[in-house]
Design an enzyme around this catalytic site. Structure first.
Site, PDB file in Angstrom:
ATOM      1  N   ILE A  12       0.847  -1.201   0.000  1.00 17.98           N
ATOM      2  CA  ILE A  12       0.000   0.000   0.000  1.00 17.98           C
ATOM      3  C   ILE A  12       0.884   1.253   0.000  1.00 17.98           C
ATOM      4  CG2 ILE A  12      -1.794   1.281   1.258  1.00 17.98           C
ATOM      5  CD1 ILE A  12      -2.669  -1.403   2.519  1.00 17.98           C
ATOM      6  N   LEU A  73       1.867   2.752   8.349  1.00 20.20           N
ATOM      7  CA  LEU A  73       1.540   1.526   7.615  1.00 20.20           C
ATOM      8  C   LEU A  73       2.364   0.336   8.091  1.00 20.20           C
ATOM      9  CD1 LEU A  73       1.681   3.484   4.352  1.00 20.20           C
ATOM     10  CD2 LEU A  73      -0.088   1.753   4.575  1.00 20.20           C
ATOM     11  N   TYR A 162      -2.916 -11.059  16.030  1.00 24.73           N
ATOM     12  CA  TYR A 162      -2.768  -9.910  15.122  1.00 24.73           C
ATOM     13  C   TYR A 162      -3.999  -9.009  15.206  1.00 24.73           C
ATOM     14  CZ  TYR A 162      -3.069  -7.573  10.537  1.00 24.73           C
ATOM     15  OH  TYR A 162      -3.242  -6.670   9.531  1.00 24.73           O
ATOM     16  N   ARG A 209       0.376 -13.760   0.930  1.00 30.05           N
ATOM     17  CA  ARG A 209      -1.072 -13.973   0.972  1.00 30.05           C
ATOM     18  C   ARG A 209      -1.517 -14.837  -0.198  1.00 30.05           C
ATOM     19  NH1 ARG A 209      -1.775  -7.953   3.100  1.00 30.05           N
ATOM     20  NH2 ARG A 209       0.216  -7.962   2.032  1.00 30.05           N
TER      21      ARG A 209
HETATM   22  C1  UGA Z   1      -4.785 -10.963   5.502  1.00 28.46           C
HETATM   23  C2  UGA Z   1      -4.482 -10.094   6.734  1.00 28.46           C
HETATM   24  O1  UGA Z   1      -4.587 -10.850   7.910  1.00 28.46           O
HETATM   25  C3  UGA Z   1      -5.372  -8.902   6.818  1.00 28.46           C
HETATM   26  O2  UGA Z   1      -4.948  -8.050   7.848  1.00 28.46           O
HETATM   27  C4  UGA Z   1      -5.348  -8.125   5.555  1.00 28.46           C
HETATM   28  O3  UGA Z   1      -6.266  -7.072   5.663  1.00 28.46           O
HETATM   29  C5  UGA Z   1      -5.700  -9.028   4.407  1.00 28.46           C
HETATM   30  O4  UGA Z   1      -4.820 -10.146   4.364  1.00 28.46           O
HETATM   31  C6  UGA Z   1      -5.584  -8.291   3.107  1.00 28.46           C
HETATM   32  O5  UGA Z   1      -4.987  -8.781   2.160  1.00 28.46           O
HETATM   33  O6  UGA Z   1      -6.105  -7.183   3.061  1.00 28.46           O
HETATM   34  P1  UGA Z   1      -6.470 -12.929   4.851  1.00 28.46           P
HETATM   35  O7  UGA Z   1      -7.580 -12.507   3.940  1.00 28.46           O
HETATM   36  O8  UGA Z   1      -6.813 -14.059   5.759  1.00 28.46           O
HETATM   37  O9  UGA Z   1      -5.998 -11.663   5.697  1.00 28.46           O
HETATM   38  O10 UGA Z   1      -5.184 -13.323   3.989  1.00 28.46           O
HETATM   39  P2  UGA Z   1      -4.796 -14.456   2.936  1.00 28.46           P
HETATM   40  O11 UGA Z   1      -3.510 -15.048   3.406  1.00 28.46           O
HETATM   41  O12 UGA Z   1      -4.785 -13.863   1.585  1.00 28.46           O
HETATM   42  O13 UGA Z   1      -5.920 -15.595   3.047  1.00 28.46           O
HETATM   43  C7  UGA Z   1      -7.165 -15.511   2.416  1.00 28.46           C
HETATM   44  C8  UGA Z   1      -7.821 -16.861   2.472  1.00 28.46           C
HETATM   45  O14 UGA Z   1      -7.151 -17.773   1.602  1.00 28.46           O
HETATM   46  C9  UGA Z   1      -7.855 -17.566   3.823  1.00 28.46           C
HETATM   47  O15 UGA Z   1      -9.074 -18.235   3.944  1.00 28.46           O
HETATM   48  C10 UGA Z   1      -6.722 -18.588   3.723  1.00 28.46           C
HETATM   49  O16 UGA Z   1      -6.904 -19.686   4.582  1.00 28.46           O
HETATM   50  C11 UGA Z   1      -6.833 -18.981   2.281  1.00 28.46           C
HETATM   51  N1  UGA Z   1      -5.611 -19.511   1.613  1.00 28.46           N
HETATM   52  C12 UGA Z   1      -4.419 -18.882   1.694  1.00 28.46           C
HETATM   53  C13 UGA Z   1      -5.729 -20.674   0.823  1.00 28.46           C
HETATM   54  O17 UGA Z   1      -6.813 -21.292   0.747  1.00 28.46           O
HETATM   55  N2  UGA Z   1      -4.634 -21.108   0.144  1.00 28.46           N
HETATM   56  C14 UGA Z   1      -3.441 -20.481   0.190  1.00 28.46           C
HETATM   57  O18 UGA Z   1      -2.489 -20.945  -0.504  1.00 28.46           O
HETATM   58  C15 UGA Z   1      -3.316 -19.333   0.988  1.00 28.46           C
END
Ligand code: UGA
Length: 375
Positions: A12, A73, A162, A209
């Site tokens: 960001i 940030l 977190y 992510r």
């Molecule tokens: C993260 C942060 O914790 C938040 O603070 C932030 O706001 C957010 O990212 C963001 O990108 O804005 P989250 O959405 O849980 O939150 O992050 P991801 O790691 O992208 O996970 C998203 C979903 O995908 C979760 O359900 C996770 O379990 C799943 N996932 C992740 C998979 O199914 N496969 C993967 O290879 C990785």
């Protein structure tokens, strides 16, 4: 305007720095990394200081004193890290961030504090599903800044450290507002996507992510892993839309953002992680794949295998953005498919070429060539 941007080198921060400089503002930026803001270094209105705020010698107070507004940030914001090093997540996201808020308070400066949608935690549906008449009703998962409650898991699910650290930081800043007339704005981002989001699976950068996990899988033809079946849902927002809203918050027309919290997200872009995987795979197949290597298969993995013990997910989160619409006249424009196409193309062309050495096989070069042809 003179802006102090702490964490300017992240996803960001790098986009925001670009926007602020383009609009003629002066930016002093601090970060451990500079690769995402390389293009800004050398700009006559940008001073970059490479520094880890956990280490002494920054002179934070002097910098805050010199700024008109401070943007914080700095955070660990990747769920893999909450499981791997919860104490460090707390230390950076609360203890170190509080020092920044304290400096702003003592010097009477406005602070824009980045928080997270993760403060909202889980929905009531996650534990009362059987008892609810219509568990799919989006109202159960729509979060409003000033009225929604926060629901987090028990201590054994330490992923929530977190969320909890960010919540405590928000609460302290809010209390500063009440007791000490502190001027702040809190931002809760809902899953932004765009160029520079995360490093791909790069050993030096920890755990990215989901977008980056899926991209890495597609490029290498390895499985795309759905944690616990991928039924959890997210609302994705393109970074340009988000930056437009953040910029308006920085400008703060008629002081409408004073002591306000803003959700930034795109309610219409809700998708399950399974649907996200399928859409990315389809885009990759249609646009980037050289068809010689089989497409990644989509498999399911338990969260304990993928992240380790202590993980629990936000099941669903939809932002209520009526406040940003009302006070800032902001409206997100990007649809999910087009933001995925744009971001995937960016990774394959601009970003991955820096990794030629590591990925120097014929397949990788084919993908880059194909993407460059289309650009
Ligand atoms: C993260 C942060 O914790 C938040 O603070 C932030 O706001 C957010 O990212 C963001 O990108 O804005 P989250 O959405 O849980 O939150 O992050 P991801 O790691 O992208 O996970 C998203 C979903 O995908 C979760 O359900 C996770 O379990 C799943 N996932 C992740 C998979 O199914 N496969 C993967 O290879 C990785």
């Amino acid at each position: 305007m003179k802006v102090l941007s702490l964490g300017c080198g992240g996803f960001i921060g790098s986009h925001l720095t670009r926007r602020l400089l383009d609009k003629g503002h002066s930016v002093t930026g601090i970060d451990i990394y500079n690769d995402k803001i390389e293009e800004c270094i050398g700009h006559d209105k940008f001073s970059f200081i490479r520094h880890d705020i956990r280490k002494p010698g920054l002179g934070l107070k002097e910098m805050v004193a010199d700024a008109d507004v401070v943007i914080d940030l700095i955070a660990y914001a990747n769920p893999g890290l909450y499981i791997k090093m919860p104490l460090e997540v707390f230390r950076l996201n609360f203890v170190e961030n509080l020092k920044i808020a304290d400096a702003c308070l003592s010097l009477g400066k406005r602070l824009i504090q980045f928080s997270t949608c993760e403060v909202y935690g889980k929905t009531v549906v996650s534990f009362l599903k059987e008892e609810l008449k219509d568990p799919e009703d989006p109202r159960y998962a729509t979060f409003s800044e000033d009225s929604s409650d926060f629901i987090l898991g028990h201590l054994g699910k330490h992923r929530w450290i977190y969320s909890c650290a960010k919540q405590l930081l928000e609460r302290v800043i809010h209390a500063y507002g009440i007791e000490k007339n502190f001027n702040y704005t809190i931002i809760r981002p809902f899953n932004f996507i765009g160029p520079k989001i995360d490093y791909l699976l790069d050993e030096t950068d920890g755990i990215p992510r989901v977008f980056s996990f899926f991209m890495d899988a597609l490029i290498n033809g390895t499985p795309m892993k759905l944690v616990d079946g991928g039924h959890h849902r997210r609302c994705y927002t393109y970074i340009d839309d988000a930056i437009e809203c953040i910029y308006r918050i920085v400008m703060n027309p008629d002081n409408v953002c004073d002591r306000q919290i803003f959700n930034i997200g795109t309610p219409e872009n809700e998708v399950s992680i399974r649907q996200l995987a399928e859409m990315m795979r389809e885009i990759y197949n249609d646009t980037f794949s050289d068809k010689r290597r089989p497409l990644s298969e989509i498999i399911e993995v338990p969260a304990s295998d993928f992240y380790g013990e202590g993980y629990e997910d936000s099941d669903r989160r939809i932002p209520d953005i009526s406040k940003a619409r009302r006070l800032l006249g902001w409206e997100p424009k990007w649809k999910l498919r087009e933001m995925l196409e744009t971001t995937m193309r960016y990774y394959i062309t601009e970003y991955l070429k820096h990794y030629r050495e590591q990925h120097a096989d014929a397949h990788f070069h084919d993908i880059v060539h194909k993407a460059l042809e289309i650009t």
